[in-house]
Design an enzyme around this catalytic site. Structure first.
Site, PDB file in Angstrom:
ATOM      1  N   CYS A  65       2.342 -53.941  -1.052  1.00  0.00           N
ATOM      2  CA  CYS A  65       3.498 -53.046  -0.924  1.00  0.00           C
ATOM      3  C   CYS A  65       4.582 -53.607  -1.847  1.00  0.00           C
ATOM      4  CB  CYS A  65       3.950 -52.918   0.529  1.00  0.00           C
ATOM      5  SG  CYS A  65       4.395 -54.466   1.346  1.00  0.00           S
ATOM      6  N   THR A  67       6.979 -55.817  -1.169  1.00  0.00           N
ATOM      7  CA  THR A  67       7.211 -57.244  -0.934  1.00  0.00           C
ATOM      8  C   THR A  67       5.986 -57.994  -0.421  1.00  0.00           C
ATOM      9  OG1 THR A  67       7.838 -56.701   1.317  1.00  0.00           O
ATOM     10  CG2 THR A  67       9.633 -56.854  -0.304  1.00  0.00           C
TER      11      THR A  67
HETATM   12  C1  RB5 Z   1       8.934 -49.370   0.116  1.00  0.00           C
HETATM   13  O1  RB5 Z   1      10.137 -49.032  -0.462  1.00  0.00           O
HETATM   14  C2  RB5 Z   1       8.995 -50.791   0.678  1.00  0.00           C
HETATM   15  O2  RB5 Z   1       9.817 -50.838   1.785  1.00  0.00           O
HETATM   16  C3  RB5 Z   1       7.605 -51.281   1.006  1.00  0.00           C
HETATM   17  O3  RB5 Z   1       6.809 -51.223  -0.128  1.00  0.00           O
HETATM   18  C4  RB5 Z   1       7.441 -52.712   1.497  1.00  0.00           C
HETATM   19  O4  RB5 Z   1       8.072 -53.609   0.648  1.00  0.00           O
HETATM   20  C5  RB5 Z   1       7.723 -52.957   2.914  1.00  0.00           C
HETATM   21  O5  RB5 Z   1       7.579 -54.079   3.408  1.00  0.00           O
END
Ligand code: RB5
Length: 151
Positions: A65, A67
């Site tokens: 994702c 992060t």
């Molecule tokens: C998406 O914007 C972001 O919140 C997601 O990819 C992730 O980093 C969540 O933990």
């Protein structure tokens, strides 16, 4: 070893790079979404890939994702899944040697492709040490037994 991959939109590009690396190295894998041009909830895609591991159709998962954090939170809600967000070669190695990580999570917005590929390579190649680390994993299983009602 069979790897189930999934990402949300923020991890999509990095996932593509990892899929290309796995293909070039002959590592069996499946992509459980999302596709390009989609804006999705990471929760739904973590579920799709983790389900494959729980069903034993795949051995491990790689979830990406923005992060690596949201994916890890979702994955770790499942019994027997030990998801580890890894940010460098050291965390990748220790996640396998000490934690027997069966789910690597990465952040498409925090790690460049070349570093992510080193993390993936080490995570795939490093063996679990067992011994005192197995005792610790057994304690985690006890917590799962206590707190998780189903699979
Ligand atoms: C998406 O914007 C972001 O919140 C997601 O990819 C992730 O980093 C969540 O933990």
């Amino acid at each position: 070893m069979k790897i189930a991959l999934a990402s949300d939109h923020a991890g999509y590009e990095l996932k593509k790079g990892i899929i290309s690396y796995l293909s070039k190295n002959g590592i069996d894998h499946g992509d459980f979404g999302c596709g390009p041009e989609e804006r999705v909830d990471y929760v739904d895609y973590a579920e799709k890939a983790i389900e494959q591991v729980l069903e034993k159709d795949y051995d491990r998962a790689i979830l990406i994702c923005g992060t690596g954090l949201g994916m890890a939170i979702v994955a770790n809600k499942h019994r027997t899944i030990r998801a580890t967000p890894c940010v460098d070669e050291y965390t990748a190695e220790v996640s396998r040697r000490h934690n027997d990580s069966n789910c690597l999570t990465l952040g498409g917005r925090v790690i460049p492709l070349d570093e992510a590929l080193s993390v993936v390579r080490i995570w795939l190649e490093t063996e679990f040490e067992g011994g005192r680390h197995q005792n610790r994993l057994d304690k985690i299983l006890e917590i799962e037994e206590k707190n998780f009602k189903s699979r």
